[in-house]
Design an enzyme around this catalytic site. Sequence first.
Site, PDB file in Angstrom:
ATOM      1  N   TYR A  46       1.412  -7.692  52.733  1.00 16.64           N
ATOM      2  CA  TYR A  46       0.793  -7.023  54.033  1.00 16.64           C
ATOM      3  C   TYR A  46       1.790  -6.840  55.126  1.00 16.64           C
ATOM      4  O   TYR A  46       1.905  -6.214  55.845  1.00 16.64           O
ATOM      5  CB  TYR A  46      -0.448  -7.588  54.474  1.00 16.64           C
ATOM      6  N   ASP A  61      -6.080 -12.844  37.950  1.00 18.51           N
ATOM      7  CA  ASP A  61      -6.616 -12.031  36.912  1.00 18.51           C
ATOM      8  C   ASP A  61      -7.958 -12.943  36.108  1.00 18.51           C
ATOM      9  O   ASP A  61      -9.318 -12.085  36.068  1.00 18.51           O
ATOM     10  CB  ASP A  61      -5.892 -11.500  36.095  1.00 18.51           C
ATOM     11  N   ASP A 118      -8.016 -10.090  49.763  1.00 25.12           N
ATOM     12  CA  ASP A 118      -8.723  -8.707  50.105  1.00 25.12           C
ATOM     13  C   ASP A 118      -9.349  -8.384  48.829  1.00 25.12           C
ATOM     14  O   ASP A 118     -10.501  -7.868  48.896  1.00 25.12           O
ATOM     15  CB  ASP A 118      -7.306  -7.718  50.271  1.00 25.12           C
ATOM     16  N   LYS A 155      -0.756 -15.903  41.168  1.00 28.88           N
ATOM     17  CA  LYS A 155      -0.262 -15.451  39.963  1.00 28.88           C
ATOM     18  C   LYS A 155       1.093 -16.385  39.616  1.00 28.88           C
ATOM     19  O   LYS A 155       2.324 -15.325  39.336  1.00 28.88           O
ATOM     20  CB  LYS A 155       0.129 -13.859  40.138  1.00 28.88           C
ATOM     21  N   ASP A 200     -13.947  -8.453  48.361  1.00 33.55           N
ATOM     22  CA  ASP A 200     -14.811  -7.493  47.940  1.00 33.55           C
ATOM     23  C   ASP A 200     -15.571  -7.620  46.500  1.00 33.55           C
ATOM     24  O   ASP A 200     -16.796  -7.391  46.511  1.00 33.55           O
ATOM     25  CB  ASP A 200     -13.963  -6.165  47.733  1.00 33.55           C
TER      26      ASP A 200
HETATM   27  C1  IPM Z   1     -10.199  -5.917  54.775  1.00 32.69           C
HETATM   28  C2  IPM Z   1      -9.665  -4.620  54.820  1.00 32.69           C
HETATM   29  C3  IPM Z   1      -8.175  -4.405  55.577  1.00 32.69           C
HETATM   30  C4  IPM Z   1      -7.267  -5.352  54.765  1.00 32.69           C
HETATM   31  C5  IPM Z   1      -7.567  -2.924  55.554  1.00 32.69           C
HETATM   32  C6  IPM Z   1      -8.568  -2.080  56.221  1.00 32.69           C
HETATM   33  C7  IPM Z   1      -6.410  -2.830  56.086  1.00 32.69           C
HETATM   34  O1  IPM Z   1      -9.683  -4.005  53.355  1.00 32.69           O
HETATM   35  O2  IPM Z   1     -10.184  -6.373  55.983  1.00 32.69           O
HETATM   36  O3  IPM Z   1     -10.169  -6.384  53.789  1.00 32.69           O
HETATM   37  O4  IPM Z   1      -6.761  -4.843  53.587  1.00 32.69           O
HETATM   38  O5  IPM Z   1      -7.110  -6.459  55.154  1.00 32.69           O
HETATM   39 MG    MG Z   2     -10.482  -5.279  52.288  1.00 31.81          MG
END
Ligand code: IPM
Ligand code: MG
Length: 356
Positions: A143, A224, A248, A192, A252
């Site tokens: 990032y 993975d 990230d 990884k 999710d």
């Molecule tokens: C998160 C989001 C952000 C990230 C994006 C919006 C830049 O997906 O906070 O997880 O990737 O960190």
């Molecule tokens: Mg995210």
Amino acid sequence: MKTFQITLLKGDGIGPEIVDQAVKVLNKTAEKFHFSVTYDEALLGGAAIDATGQALPSETVEKCKASDAVLLGAVGGPKWDSLPGNQRPEAGLLGIRGALGLFANLRPAVIFEALKEASPIKPEIIGDALDIMVVRELTGGIYFGQRGRDTKDGVESAYDTERYSVPEVERIARIGFEMASKRNKKLCSVDKANVLESSRLWRATVARIGEEYPDVELTNMYVDNCAMQLVRNPKQFDVILTSNIFGDILSDEASMISGSIGMLASASLGKNQFGLYEPIHGSAPDIAGTGLANPLATILSVAMMLKYTLNIPEAAQAIEDAVAKALTKARTADIHTEGMKKVTCEEMGDLVCELL
Ligand code: IPM
Ligand code: MG
């Protein structure tokens, strides 16, 4: 009476509506637990681009630095999608994380009893409870690494670089081990290392820091495999420690196991108690202003703020309890099931306040 100064970064899409509900809940909590809160708003993301031309105006950084904690909604939307990468709303979000030195991102994936049936995972796999803490490194890795584009022999290329220094890994590893030692004493470091050099350095560094925490059981897992294990047997995890990009993605996934991405809170912490709190979901521009947004992740982010920055754990608990109760009475659209009362974003905020 103790007074806290909070900077609100409402952002874009559903950001303003979810932050408004969270503020309402924080005010009610303050009344109940005898502290007071003052607010200041600042611009971030698309809203900031529209008003100032920049996704992260310097005034926003100053206001955040001058406050006890920051509450963020979400940033981004199709309106700004065609801007160059470094001018997008998301660049403002990365910028504020970097400017405030928020290297540790805590993303708890817990499943509320009332929401068990909302999880896409079979009940026998989830069992009685699910409680995973994802500790994501937030100000390093791909990032923040070198990136660019070039053209050689008429062929255009683009690159992003994953780079971690030993001190960067050490400090996030310590956060992970500390967290695990206060929980079930299990830390799974995800990388990884079978492919990436940066992962091999990560793994060796985590192992070395682990020697300082003999009571925590350290395991390593390839990313993975971890993505697969989260669905196959999520209960094996206590704390997951990982890099910026893997965190990230995995957070999710972990959020969906717990029913809806609209439920997951996060804390981004720096060296001291200061923190920025935000839901892990995005700005959902498609449902902005429709009342369909779920404010609970932002409300739960306020609970994390009370726990990690404002040091009023009993108030944090009260919010979590009120959310758990609210889920037995009504649901926003994303977690709605047959026979349950369906409420708007604002009505959900009111219900949590009522139950506090
Ligand atoms: C998160 C989001 C952000 C990230 C994006 C919006 C830049 O997906 O906070 O997880 O990737 O960190
Ligand atoms: Mg995210």
